[in-house]
Structures are given as structure tokens and as C-alpha cells.
Scaffold this active site. Structure first.
Site, PDB file in Angstrom:
ATOM      1  N   LYS A  91      -3.784 -65.204  47.132  1.00 26.93           N
ATOM      2  CA  LYS A  91      -4.985 -65.110  46.286  1.00 26.93           C
ATOM      3  C   LYS A  91      -5.372 -63.650  46.065  1.00 26.93           C
ATOM      4  CE  LYS A  91      -6.304 -69.557  46.163  1.00 26.93           C
ATOM      5  NZ  LYS A  91      -6.453 -70.318  44.928  1.00 26.93           N
ATOM      6  N   SER A  96       0.552 -69.633  40.511  1.00 29.25           N
ATOM      7  CA  SER A  96      -0.877 -69.356  40.344  1.00 29.25           C
ATOM      8  C   SER A  96      -1.201 -67.865  40.397  1.00 29.25           C
ATOM      9  CB  SER A  96      -1.702 -70.108  41.393  1.00 29.25           C
ATOM     10  OG  SER A  96      -1.533 -69.511  42.656  1.00 29.25           O
TER      11      SER A  96
END
Lengths: 170, 444
Positions: free
Chosen positions: A128, A91
């Protein structure tokens, strides 16, 4: 060279070393405590590791010797607050962080918008991008398929550390 | 009573809260805010509890097997002691603390004394170090993720008390306690604070001395401070008087900046199950001896004497057995083979087939620097022999350091070791071993 062995035939005495200390002038029998540092060095010379003496010309590079490049210095700014984690998943692909990369995380760095951070989400370390959106912190993946996650007011403790390098082996 | 600390120097005691449990939660976020206990060696008893586990009323020192089922039912998580992780976090903690105090004495794996400069008299606020302590706490929390408590006062004994007050929340404590930082030198009247600390919790007061104090109506730190010195001197000599002076704010215990050279080194472990046969005891004693010899060589020391001790379990219902034997070595040594030759006969002497053993240990004593080898007239050792033994030890240590401990070992240590320590709930060496790194998810 080795420690000088005491004479194996001391004067008869109840204390085996009593005879020795009375005759400190005899170099063969002086106990260790009675030696000066210079004397000790003379008797127990320390090996000079790798100190080879070249008999020819001095190397012209001698004045230019520098330390080799040390990756620890390059990658780690704050050793006591730096931790390593292993990346699992893709991701963060568009930020150049791939599955299996070795992540260098520095907790001493203040989290700021634009940095890649390790956050604790549902009891797991999660990687993230940190962003600021309408006055709130927001965690975003670097992959179009994954939606962002807004952080609430008391949620900044969920930022565990700031990722500063991803080491990718080829 | 006058202000405790009006001088320029102050002493601080900083320690980790629930240090082992906090380290576990740092590297495994699934443990954050959960009730967690950490067990001692061999999963014996509870040695550290997370805040949530404390709140459930779980006590320190409880034997694991007694409370196992009850804790499982309440969802309490369990970990074995992960010393690789705690030792690494301890080093990190100490190096951060070194940035904060001028002089640091590392007192244990998770506590350190420090010397501070008090900028002015505490009473007018300029010398109040509470804010300094708060900043230190925040810095450690941010960089290491570990909660610490900070106690500040005039002396070491007082700093210990202040540290306790920094941690003590509730329990009839006044405002200012239990907030992680407490400056005893900055309170207007320290007496009520000292009264809040029971005598048993004063540093240096053992169980017997505490009972003696209680019998005299000395129930808390304030009462001990105000006890006539003569009585204390009569009971425990200069040590007691020094402790009292420290309580009064007169420093008697200087900071130990350099760790004293070790005079003893000990390796002891309990067994996973009782040992009732000699071959297994020999294996265990051999293993501990080799480990101790390794430590000795790392410390560049030799041992002049060696003690082996054994004991049975205090819980197994049969009569308790504990014994020890010591031998003086003919020549001080740090050679594993020489120490094994001394230790194994002692193990045989201590073994009793009717007394299953739960724990054994090896203590190396009369340690001396490696450089000062006193040769023995009756035990000649040729320089050549000595040089070769040394080279062998260096190779063994090098291999074990590089490829993991136990790569090369003496056959006497055994291969299977069914008695070896149980660490069934061990977490990974998350900060010290590449294969054990925690995973960070990039999955959503």
C-alpha cells in the site's frame, strides 16, 4: 610442487618420527613445525591465481581500474534489514509496481507519508501507499477501484517494512 | 553486599525470545499472535513456542507424537525446524548487535555476549544501562522484527541471570523484571533478585550439581554465591570456584572474540522410521559422512579419526541399544571417498538386526588444518594422486553449492532414502531462496 616426503627409511625406533626430529639440519627430513614461514613458502609455493605476467607494454588503463557496478550496492542500503518479496496483483499498478515484480523491502527505513509500505492485513503481506489523513495513518492502493484503509492508534505495528525498489523483468 | 558492578566494564547477554517461532512469524504474518510450536529435527519434540503457545501451558521438549492431537484440538500451529531461515536471521541479528557493542562473542544461533562501557557508577543513575538496552531492543525489533531480551551485569554468569530476569514476567518477580531489559548492576540490592533465580537456572549448573546444591540447602543463585568457596572447590574444583567468583561480580570467563578452531565436527540425524536392515544403515552413514566431509573441506581441515554411533528409540518399548565405534585414519583426510571407506565398515560392525535404530551419527575428530599434512611413512600417497583427489572434491563441492546440495553425490548415499529426516511441516526458505519468497498482495 608438493610437500617434501620424509625419507622412507628412518632409523629403527619405537616412534616413527623420533629419528627425524633429531636431525633437523637435514632439509629432507625437517618436520613442518620446524620451518620458518619463508622456508614453507619456498617448499609449498602458493599458486598466484590469475597473476599473468604480460611481457609487453603495461596497459594504459591500469591506473583507471574501478570495481564493476554491483547491483547489490545500488539496490540495498542496509543488508541485514533488507528482505525480498514477490508481488501478486495489480492494485499498485499506478505506482509502477506490477504483478510478479521482485520487491526490495528495507525495515530500517522509518515509514513516512508518501512511501510504499508492506503492511500486515488480515494475516497477509499487503502492498500500500502510506498517507497521513486528518491526523491518522491511511493505507491506499494505487488504483482507483480500491478504497483506502484507516489505521487505528495501536496499528503502526502493522507496517512491516518500507518498499524501496520493485524489480521488473521484461 | 556492595554494588555488583561499579567498574567501568559491563557484560551483556542478548538473546532472541522464542527465536525459531519468532523467525517463522516474521516471514509468515498469518502466524502473528497465534499459538505456534516449532519441532526439532525429524519432527521429534517441541523446541520453540510462541508467546501464545506458552500461555496455553505447552512445555519445551515435549515429544510431538504425545501431544499432537491435544494441540490440534486447541488450534496450535506447527512448523518443522527451518534451519535455512533461522541461520540467515541469526546472521542478520549478530550483524545488528555488532553495531551496538564493542566486542561481541556469538555464543549460539540466537545469543551473544557483549562487552560494554559503563559511563559512571550505576548507583547514581549515570551508569544505568537499562535505557541503552531498551533502545537496542527497539532497534532490533524495527530492523529485524525479532524480540530480544537484554541482560546486563558485571560478568557473564551474572549477565545470564540478568537476561533471565529480563524475560521472567510474573512468577513473584518484583518490578522491573520481565520487561525485556534488566541491568543487575543498576539495582540497589541485587540479593532479592538473585534469590528469585532457582539454582537449576544458574548458567553452568548441571542437573547433578543442582541436586548436590539442593541437598545443602542451596536453592538459588544468592545462596550459591554465599556458599563457602572451600565446599564448592572440594566438589567441583576450580570450575565451581570460577562460577562462584563470576556470581560475586569478579569476571573469570573472558569474552571469546574469535571462535576457536573446531576440534570435532558431527553430523547426526534421527530417521523418519526405525532402520532394521544393513543397506539402509549404510546409506544413512554414507550420507552423514559425505555431509561431514563437506563441512570439513569448507573449514579447511582434515580429520585424523572418525566415529560412527547408533542408537535405538527410547520410546519403542524394547531394550535400548546404543553403540559407537572409532577408527584412526592412517592419513588425515577430508576426502569423501577415504572417509567413506573408513565409516562403512564401522556401520556394519554396529548393526544389529534385532535392534531397530532410530538415530545414527558420524563424528570427525582430531581435526587439523589442511595446510599441515603429516605424511605417513607406510601409507604413501603420490603428490599427483593427492592433487587429483583435491580437484575432484573441489568440483563436487562447487556443483553442490551452485545447483543445490545433493546434485552430485556418492552412490553409497542411496537415491530414495526412505529413512531420511521427516520435516512434514517445513516452511519455505523465505530469505535465502528466490523461488521461496513470500508473496505480498496487491489485490485490494
Amino acid at each position: 610442487m608438493h610437500a617434501v616426503m620424509p625419507d622412507p627409511s628412518p632409523e629403527p625406533s619405537a616412534e616413527p618420527f623420533a629419528g627425524l626430529s633429531r636431525r633437523p639440519s637435514d632439509p629432507q627430513l625437517t618436520l613442518l613445525g620446524g620451518l620458518t614461514a619463508a622456508e614453507r613458502l619456498r617448499r609449498w609455493p602458493l599458486p598466484l591465481a590469475g597473476a599473468t605476467v604480460a611481457a609487453g607494454f603495461p596497459s594504459p588503463a591500469d591506473d583507471y581500474v574501478e570495481g564493476r557496478i554491483d547491483l547489490n550496492e545500488v539496490l540495498i542500503r542496509h543488508p541485514s534489514s533488507t528482505f525480498f518479496l514477490r508481488v501478486s496483483g495489480d492494485s499498485m499498478r499506478d505506482a509502477g509496481i506490477l504483478d510478479g515484480d521482485l520487491l526490495v523491502v528495507d525495515r530500517a527505513i522509518e515509514p513516512r507519508a508518501g512511501l510504499v509500505v508492506v503492511a500486515v492485513i488480515e494475516g497477509a503481506f499487503t502492498l500500500k501507499h502510506l498517507h497521513r489523513h486528518r491526523g491518522r495513518w491511511r493505507l491506499e492502493a494505487a488504483h482507483p477501484a480500491y478504497p483506502p484503509l484507516e489505521l487505528g492508534d495501536g496499528d503502526d505495528s502493522r507496517i512491516w517494512g518500507v518498499a524501496i525498489h520493485a524489480i521488473h523483468s521484461l | 553486599m556492595a554494588r555488583l558492578a561499579s567498574g567501568r566494564e559491563a557484560t551483556v547477554l542478548i538473546d532472541g525470545n522464542n527465536f525459531y517461532a519468532s523467525c517463522e512469524a516474521l516471514m509468515d504474518p498469518a502466524l502473528i499472535d497465534r499459538p505456534l510450536v516449532v519441532l526439532s529435527n525429524n519432527d521429534g519434540c517441541i523446541v520453540s513456542r510462541s508467546a501464545a503457545a506458552r500461555a496455553l501451558g505447552i512445555r519445551m521438549g515435549q515429544p510431538w507424537f504425545q501431544v499432537k492431537d491435544a494441540l490440534e484440538r486447541r488450534g496450535v500451529l506447527v512448523r518443522s525446524s527451518n534451519y535455512a531461515l533461522y541461520a540467515d536471521m541469526s546472521q542478520r541479528l549478530m550483524s545488528v548487535l555488532e553495531e551496538w557493542v564493542e566486542e561481541l562473542e556469538i555464543y549460539s544461533i540466537d545469543e551473544a555476549f557483549g562487552l560494554l562501557h559503563r559511563p559512571g557508577p550505576a548507583s547514581d543513575g549515570s551508569g544505568d544501562l537499562t535505557d541503552w538496552g531498551r533502545r537496542l531492543r527497539r532497534d532490533v525489533q524495527r530492523r529485524l522484527g525479532l524480540p530480544v531480551a537484554v541482560g546486563i551485569a558485571a560478568t557473564k554468569v551474572q549477565a545470564k541471570l540478568a537476561n533471565r530476569l529480563a524475560k521472567a514476567a510474573g512468577k513473584g518477580m518484583g518490578r522491573g523484571a520481565g520487561e525485556g531489559v534488566f541491568d543487575l548492576g543498576a539495582v540497589a540490592d541485587p540479593d532479592p533478585w538473585l534469590e528469585a533465580v532457582p539454582i537449576e537456572d544458574v548458567w553452568g549448573i548441571g542437573r547433578r550439581l543442582a541436586r548436590w546444591c539442593r541437598l545443602r540447602g542451596v536453592a538459588n543463585a544468592r545462596a550459591l554465591r554465599d556458599l563457602p568457596s572451600g565446599e564448592l572447590r572440594h566438589r567441583c574444583g576450580v570450575v565451581g570456584v570460577r562460577l562462584q567468583q563470576e556470581l560475586r561480580g569478579i569476571a573469570c570467563l573472558p569474552l571469546e572474540r574469535l571462535p576457536a578452531a573446531k576440534r570435532e565436527t558431527c553430523v547426526s540425524r534421527s530417521f523418519s522410521r526405525p532402520i532394521d536392515n544393513l543397506p539402509q544403515l549404510r546409506e544413512a552413514v554414507a550420507t552423514y559422512t559425505c555431509r561431514a566431509a563437506e563441512k570439513l573441506r569448507r573449514q579447511r581441515q582434515r580429520a585424523g579419526a572418525l566415529t560412527v554411533f547408533v542408537r535405538s528409540s527410547p520410546f519403542n518399548g524394547t531394550s535400548f541399544y546404543a553403540n559407537a565405534a572409532t577408527i584412526t585414519l592412517p592419513l588425515a583426510s577430508h576426502d569423501s571417498a577415504a572417509l567413506l571407506a573408513a565409516a562403512l565398515p564401522l556401520a556394519e560392525r554396529l548393526f544389529n538386526p534385532h535392534k531397530p535404530l532410530q538415530k545414527a551419527g558420524v563424528v570427525l575428530q582430531q581435526l587439523q588444518p589442511e595446510t599441515l599434512l603429516q605424511h605417513h611413512l607406510l601409507v604413501p600417497q603420490s603428490p599427483e594422486q593427492e592433487r587429483r583427489r583435491r580437484a575432484l572434491m573441489a568440483v563436487v563441492d562447487g556443483l553442490n553449492r551452485r545447483y543445490g546440495s545433493g546434485t552430485v553425490q556418492w552412490a553409497a548415499c542411496g537415491l530414495h532414502r526412505p529413512w531420511a529426516m521427516r520435516r512434514g511441516q517445513l516452511s519455505r526458505a523465505a530469505t535465502t531462496r528466490l523461488a521461496d519468497l513470500p508473496t505480498v498482495l496487491a489485490l485490494h
